[in-house]
Structure formats: structure tokens, C-alpha cells
Motif scaffolding. Structure first.
Motif, PDB file in Angstrom:
ATOM      1  N   ALA A 283       0.516  -0.943   0.222  1.00 32.26           N
ATOM      2  CA  ALA A 283      -0.233   0.008  -0.595  1.00 32.26           C
ATOM      3  C   ALA A 283       0.748   1.255  -0.278  1.00 32.26           C
ATOM      4  CB  ALA A 283      -1.261   0.261   1.063  1.00 32.26           C
ATOM      5  N   PHE A 284       0.296   1.728  -0.809  1.00 31.09           N
ATOM      6  CA  PHE A 284       1.722   3.300  -0.333  1.00 31.09           C
ATOM      7  C   PHE A 284       0.227   4.783   0.206  1.00 31.09           C
ATOM      8  CE2 PHE A 284       3.704   3.052  -4.009  1.00 31.09           C
ATOM      9  CZ  PHE A 284       3.876   3.479  -5.333  1.00 31.09           C
ATOM     10  N   THR A 285       1.077   4.894   1.170  1.00 28.52           N
ATOM     11  CA  THR A 285       0.709   5.591   2.547  1.00 28.52           C
ATOM     12  C   THR A 285       0.962   7.057   2.667  1.00 28.52           C
ATOM     13  OG1 THR A 285       3.032   5.196   3.974  1.00 28.52           O
ATOM     14  CG2 THR A 285       1.363   3.097   4.150  1.00 28.52           C
ATOM     15  N   GLY A 286       1.367   7.330   1.357  1.00 28.74           N
ATOM     16  CA  GLY A 286       1.266   8.899   1.584  1.00 28.74           C
ATOM     17  C   GLY A 286       2.696   9.591   0.586  1.00 28.74           C
ATOM     18  N   GLY A 287       2.302  10.983   0.659  1.00 23.80           N
ATOM     19  CA  GLY A 287       3.851  10.883  -0.957  1.00 23.80           C
ATOM     20  C   GLY A 287       4.061  12.711  -1.058  1.00 23.80           C
ATOM     21  N   THR A 288       5.119  12.902  -0.807  1.00 21.61           N
ATOM     22  CA  THR A 288       5.240  14.589  -1.364  1.00 21.61           C
ATOM     23  C   THR A 288       5.846  14.606  -3.033  1.00 21.61           C
ATOM     24  OG1 THR A 288       7.571  14.599  -0.407  1.00 21.61           O
ATOM     25  CG2 THR A 288       6.093  14.561   0.781  1.00 21.61           C
ATOM     26  N   ARG A 289       5.384  15.987  -3.271  1.00 20.57           N
ATOM     27  CA  ARG A 289       5.671  16.176  -4.359  1.00 20.57           C
ATOM     28  C   ARG A 289       6.624  17.434  -5.104  1.00 20.57           C
ATOM     29  NH1 ARG A 289       3.624  15.508 -10.610  1.00 20.57           N
ATOM     30  NH2 ARG A 289       1.570  14.867  -9.215  1.00 20.57           N
ATOM     31  N   SER A 290       7.364  17.509  -5.575  1.00 20.25           N
ATOM     32  CA  SER A 290       8.476  18.326  -5.345  1.00 20.25           C
ATOM     33  C   SER A 290       9.126  18.795  -7.247  1.00 20.25           C
ATOM     34  CB  SER A 290      10.172  18.153  -4.937  1.00 20.25           C
ATOM     35  OG  SER A 290      10.849  19.138  -5.093  1.00 20.25           O
ATOM     36  N   GLY A 291       8.567  20.025  -7.600  1.00 21.53           N
ATOM     37  CA  GLY A 291       8.539  20.167  -9.349  1.00 21.53           C
ATOM     38  C   GLY A 291       7.888  18.539 -10.167  1.00 21.53           C
ATOM     39  N   GLN A 292       9.070  17.737 -10.790  1.00 19.23           N
ATOM     40  CA  GLN A 292       8.601  16.562 -11.196  1.00 19.23           C
ATOM     41  C   GLN A 292       8.538  15.663 -11.104  1.00 19.23           C
ATOM     42  OE1 GLN A 292       7.289  16.935 -14.197  1.00 19.23           O
ATOM     43  NE2 GLN A 292       7.491  19.290 -14.916  1.00 19.23           N
ATOM     44  N   SER A 293       9.233  15.922 -10.019  1.00 18.58           N
ATOM     45  CA  SER A 293       9.540  14.589  -8.329  1.00 18.58           C
ATOM     46  C   SER A 293       8.639  14.231  -7.731  1.00 18.58           C
ATOM     47  CB  SER A 293      10.926  15.012  -8.230  1.00 18.58           C
ATOM     48  OG  SER A 293      11.415  13.656  -7.076  1.00 18.58           O
ATOM     49  N   MET A 294       8.301  12.956  -7.490  1.00 11.76           N
ATOM     50  CA  MET A 294       6.967  12.637  -6.535  1.00 11.76           C
ATOM     51  C   MET A 294       7.870  11.215  -5.556  1.00 11.76           C
ATOM     52  SD  MET A 294       3.756  11.198  -6.725  1.00 11.76           S
ATOM     53  CE  MET A 294       3.002  12.575  -8.018  1.00 11.76           C
ATOM     54  N   THR A 295       7.698  11.454  -3.873  1.00 10.13           N
ATOM     55  CA  THR A 295       8.072  11.027  -3.584  1.00 10.13           C
ATOM     56  C   THR A 295       6.778   9.886  -2.643  1.00 10.13           C
ATOM     57  OG1 THR A 295      10.042  11.616  -2.965  1.00 10.13           O
ATOM     58  CG2 THR A 295       9.817  10.174  -1.521  1.00 10.13           C
TER      59      THR A 295
ATOM     60  N   VAL B 204       7.544  -3.815   6.282  1.00 10.54           N
ATOM     61  CA  VAL B 204       8.406  -3.042   6.480  1.00 10.54           C
ATOM     62  C   VAL B 204       7.939  -2.348   5.301  1.00 10.54           C
ATOM     63  CG1 VAL B 204      10.141  -5.119   6.123  1.00 10.54           C
ATOM     64  CG2 VAL B 204       8.805  -3.883   3.898  1.00 10.54           C
ATOM     65  N   PHE B 205       8.980  -0.680   5.319  1.00 12.05           N
ATOM     66  CA  PHE B 205       8.549   0.896   5.649  1.00 12.05           C
ATOM     67  C   PHE B 205       9.371   0.891   4.385  1.00 12.05           C
ATOM     68  CE2 PHE B 205       6.216  -0.430   9.015  1.00 12.05           C
ATOM     69  CZ  PHE B 205       4.289  -0.029   8.759  1.00 12.05           C
ATOM     70  N   GLY B 206       8.862   1.863   3.064  1.00 10.54           N
ATOM     71  CA  GLY B 206       9.983   2.184   2.327  1.00 10.54           C
ATOM     72  C   GLY B 206       9.752   3.453   2.057  1.00 10.54           C
ATOM     73  N   SER B 207      10.123   3.946   0.646  1.00 13.07           N
ATOM     74  CA  SER B 207       9.846   4.642  -0.298  1.00 13.07           C
ATOM     75  C   SER B 207      10.241   4.986  -1.694  1.00 13.07           C
ATOM     76  CB  SER B 207       9.784   6.300   0.142  1.00 13.07           C
ATOM     77  OG  SER B 207       9.747   7.146   1.859  1.00 13.07           O
ATOM     78  N   LEU B 208       9.682   5.191  -3.062  1.00 14.87           N
ATOM     79  CA  LEU B 208       9.902   4.777  -4.541  1.00 14.87           C
ATOM     80  C   LEU B 208       9.879   6.327  -4.529  1.00 14.87           C
ATOM     81  CD1 LEU B 208       7.577   2.162  -5.237  1.00 14.87           C
ATOM     82  CD2 LEU B 208      10.334   2.276  -4.740  1.00 14.87           C
ATOM     83  N   VAL B 209      10.602   7.145  -5.355  1.00 15.55           N
ATOM     84  CA  VAL B 209      11.034   8.173  -6.094  1.00 15.55           C
ATOM     85  C   VAL B 209      11.100   8.161  -7.169  1.00 15.55           C
ATOM     86  CG1 VAL B 209      12.465  10.031  -6.081  1.00 15.55           C
ATOM     87  CG2 VAL B 209      12.360   9.338  -4.518  1.00 15.55           C
ATOM     88  N   ILE B 210       9.491   8.843  -7.693  1.00 13.89           N
ATOM     89  CA  ILE B 210       9.093   9.024 -10.044  1.00 13.89           C
ATOM     90  C   ILE B 210       9.400  10.185 -10.503  1.00 13.89           C
ATOM     91  CG2 ILE B 210       7.625   8.262 -10.444  1.00 13.89           C
ATOM     92  CD1 ILE B 210       5.923   7.177  -8.449  1.00 13.89           C
ATOM     93  N   ASP B 211      10.546   9.765 -10.819  1.00 15.55           N
ATOM     94  CA  ASP B 211      10.215  11.603 -12.530  1.00 15.55           C
ATOM     95  C   ASP B 211       9.085  11.440 -13.167  1.00 15.55           C
ATOM     96  OD1 ASP B 211      10.679  13.788 -13.744  1.00 15.55           O
ATOM     97  OD2 ASP B 211      13.019  12.127 -14.402  1.00 15.55           O
ATOM     98  N   THR B 212       7.703  12.357 -12.914  1.00  9.05           N
ATOM     99  CA  THR B 212       7.066  12.219 -13.605  1.00  9.05           C
ATOM    100  C   THR B 212       6.118  13.186 -14.657  1.00  9.05           C
ATOM    101  OG1 THR B 212       6.353  14.447 -12.515  1.00  9.05           O
ATOM    102  CG2 THR B 212       5.657  11.968 -12.099  1.00  9.05           C
ATOM    103  N   SER B 213       7.942  13.409 -14.923  1.00  7.16           N
ATOM    104  CA  SER B 213       8.626  14.635 -16.053  1.00  7.16           C
ATOM    105  C   SER B 213       8.084  13.846 -17.683  1.00  7.16           C
ATOM    106  CB  SER B 213       9.254  14.882 -16.719  1.00  7.16           C
ATOM    107  OG  SER B 213      10.901  13.938 -16.515  1.00  7.16           O
ATOM    108  N   ALA B 214       8.085  12.204 -17.334  1.00  7.51           N
ATOM    109  CA  ALA B 214       7.869  11.217 -18.916  1.00  7.51           C
ATOM    110  C   ALA B 214       6.804  10.969 -19.047  1.00  7.51           C
ATOM    111  CB  ALA B 214       9.006  10.277 -18.886  1.00  7.51           C
ATOM    112  N   SER B 215       5.795  11.109 -17.853  1.00  6.44           N
ATOM    113  CA  SER B 215       4.285  10.858 -17.736  1.00  6.44           C
ATOM    114  C   SER B 215       3.818  10.936 -19.244  1.00  6.44           C
ATOM    115  CB  SER B 215       4.251  10.957 -16.314  1.00  6.44           C
ATOM    116  OG  SER B 215       3.649  12.165 -15.968  1.00  6.44           O
ATOM    117  N   LYS B 216       2.077  10.865 -19.083  1.00  4.72           N
ATOM    118  CA  LYS B 216       1.421  11.577 -20.008  1.00  4.72           C
ATOM    119  C   LYS B 216      -0.019  11.515 -19.100  1.00  4.72           C
ATOM    120  CE  LYS B 216       3.300   9.669 -24.439  1.00  4.72           C
ATOM    121  NZ  LYS B 216       3.480   8.828 -25.465  1.00  4.72           N
TER     122      LYS B 216
END
Length: 298
Positions: A188-200, A249-261
Motif C-alpha cells: 500500500a502507498f501510505t502518502g507522499g510529497t511532490r517537488s517539481g517533477q519529482s514525487m516521493t 517493512v516501510f520505504g519510499s519510491l521516487v518517481i520522475d513524472t516528467s516522462a508521464s502523459k
């Protein structure tokens, strides 16, 4: 006679001293107790700390945080996976929570007492042999995941790797490809933050099955329509993520959304395998809302 008696006493004392010196140091009583880390996640370990007595806790993973409701009662020192406790008072009680870097939180309850203990106590806390976490400081398992090849596509890195492509051994039954995540393996994704084109995006991964699973941190992949979306695990890229049976276990993924449509369907994949690599499970799938910052359970 009066002169002989002191001489006899002196000879006896000298003989006793030489006998003690010849014996050398001797072992005292046993000071080590062993407990399961899985038990300490559900039930606290009860400690009696005598003032002036040193307790050493040998933990199965590096300590990330120690929380106490009364910091003035016990002096705490942390060195890697070792926690040392020393009572600062001779009465009272309190609680300790020790969180490991693998996400597990171990619980302790202590009582403080006057100084009449053994002066040193050692508690070894480990995982059962079939669920021991993979630590960089420990010897790797017999069949460790191979180091990922950065030249391979991401999906291939997470799926196989050199160690997984070895020929099947006689009598070995190999599962034909990764299977969808069963009900006992939940993500499950439990939340996140966005900074410009990057999403954590933060996540939780729970294994309620019977076997420990390994996930390659460089094996996660994502697509928006026909386009690859750069995604990476936030943390050590070279150490497999181990999820023991009964562990979250808990962790984070970093996504670069600049290439998304905009509006393109999003799918992602992250494949975990059992330690013998005979079973593989993909915890990914469609995530229609992930790029807009809304987490979905899967």
C-alpha cells in the motif's frame, strides 16, 4: 612455640597466595539470555535493571531509534546493533521501544532496583534461522541474490539476474514466471510529497505468508501508457530488501513524472522471490491515480 606459630601462619598465607595466583581468572555465572525478535514485536521483554548494573542488548539489525517515556531513569548508549542500558535510579519503571532499520519495533519494559545484581547482563535478540534478516555485516545466505546488472532493463533486473537464470537442479521444481501477489502479500502507498517533477511515495509492504521474500531495490519499474516512467527505491541500491514472514517493512519510491502523459494508464512492477527463488510474486499492477499523488492499495 610462640615464634613457631607466626612463622607457620606466614607460610600458610604465602602458600595460599601462590595457589590463588596459579589458578588465575575463573569464569563467573552465565550472563547471556536469548530471545526471538518476532516475539518482542508482540510482547515486551521484561527487564530488571539494578543500579550500577550494565545491560547489553545484541539486536539482529542496526538500531535506527530508541524511544523512552522517562529519559532520566536509564542511560542509553547505541553502537550499531548494540544497545547498552544502565540504570540511573534505583526505583521506578518505564518502557523502551527500539526500532531497527528493517522497520521492526521491539518492545521492552523495565523495573529499577537497588544495586545487588550481577553487574553485567547480555541479551541476544535474533530472528529464527528461516527468517533472519539479510545484513551487510553478516555472512550472506547460501544462495544470495546476484548483484544487479545496470545494463539490463529494469524489469529483467527485478525478475531474474544471473543467479536466478542458473539451470534447474535435479529434482528442483521451478515456478514458471512471477505470479500476481497472493492475499497474504499486501502493498500500500501510505502518502507522499511532490517537488517539481519529482514525487516521493511512501509505502508499506506486509508479508503474512510462511516464507521470507527478497526484493531487488533496482527491480522496480513503471510505465505510463507506452512510455517508461523513471522510478527508483529511496535507499541502498545494492542490498536486497528482505521481508520476513509476519513482517511489515516501510520505504519510499521516487518517481520522475516528467516522462508521464496526462491520462495515460499507469502500470508498475516489483517482483519478490523466496530465498530459494522457486517462487516469485509481482506486487505491482495498474495504478491509475499514482501520478496525481493519490496512493492506491494493491
Amino acid at each position: 612455640m610462640k615464634k613457631i606459630l607466626p612463622m607457620l601462619l606466614l607460610a600458610f598465607a604465602t602458600s595460599s597466595a601462590f595457589t590463588a595466583a596459579a589458578q588465575g581468572p575463573t569464569l563467573g555465572p552465565a550472563i547471556t539470555s536469548t530471545f526471538s525478535a518476532l516475539d518482542l514485536k508482540e510482547r515486551p521483554l521484561m527487564l530488571t535493571l539494578h543500579q550500577g548494573e550494565m545491560w547489553q542488548l545484541d539486536l539482529p539489525d542496526t538500531v535506527s531509534k530508541v524511544t523512552s517515556i522517562r529519559g532520566d531513569q536509564v542511560d542509553v548508549a547505541v553502537d550499531g546493533n548494540i544497545v547498552q542500558l544502565k540504570a540511573a535510579q534505583n526505583s521506578g519503571w518505564g518502557q523502551l521501544t527500539i526500532r531497527l532499520t528493517n522497520g521492526d519495533a521491539l518492545q521492552f519494559v523495565y523495573n529499577l532496583a537497588s544495586a545487588n545484581g550481577k553487574l553485567i547482563q547480555r541479551v541476544v535478540i535474533n530472528y529464527p534461522s528461516d527468517t533472519a534478516p539479510m545484513l551487510a555485516s553478516q555472512e550472506a545466505p547460501t544462495a544470495p541474490p546476484a548483484a544487479p546488472n545496470p545494463d539490463l532493463p529494469l524489469a529483467k533486473i527485478g525478475d531474474a539476474g544471473p543467479a536466478a537464470t542458473r539451470p534447474p537442479q535435479p529434482g528442483e521444481q521451478v515456478q514458471a514466471g512471477p505470479q500476481p501477489a497472493p492475499s497474504w502479500l499486501s502493498f500500500a502507498f501510505t502518502g507522499g510529497t511532490r517537488s517539481g517533477q519529482s514525487m516521493t511515495l511512501n509505502y508499506s509492504l506486509t508479508n503474512k505468508g510462511q516464507d521470507a521474500l527478497l526484493f531487488n531495490p533496482r527491480g522496480v519499474s513503471m510505465r505510463a501508457g507506452t512510455s517508461n516512467v523513471p522510478v527508483s527505491y529511496l535507499g541502498d541500491q545494492n542490498t536486497p530488501i528482505r521481508v520476513n514472514a509476519g513482517q511489515t517493512v516501510f520505504g519510499s519510491l521516487v518517481i520522475d513524472t516528467s516522462a508521464s502523459k496526462m491520462g495515460a494508464p499507469v502500470t508498475w512492477s516489483w517482483i519478490g522471490s523466496t530465498l530459494d527463488r522457486q517462487k516469485q510474486y509481482d506486487i505491482g499492477g495498474p495504478l491509475a491515480l499514482v501520478l496525481s499523488g493519490v496512493g492506491n492499495d494493491h
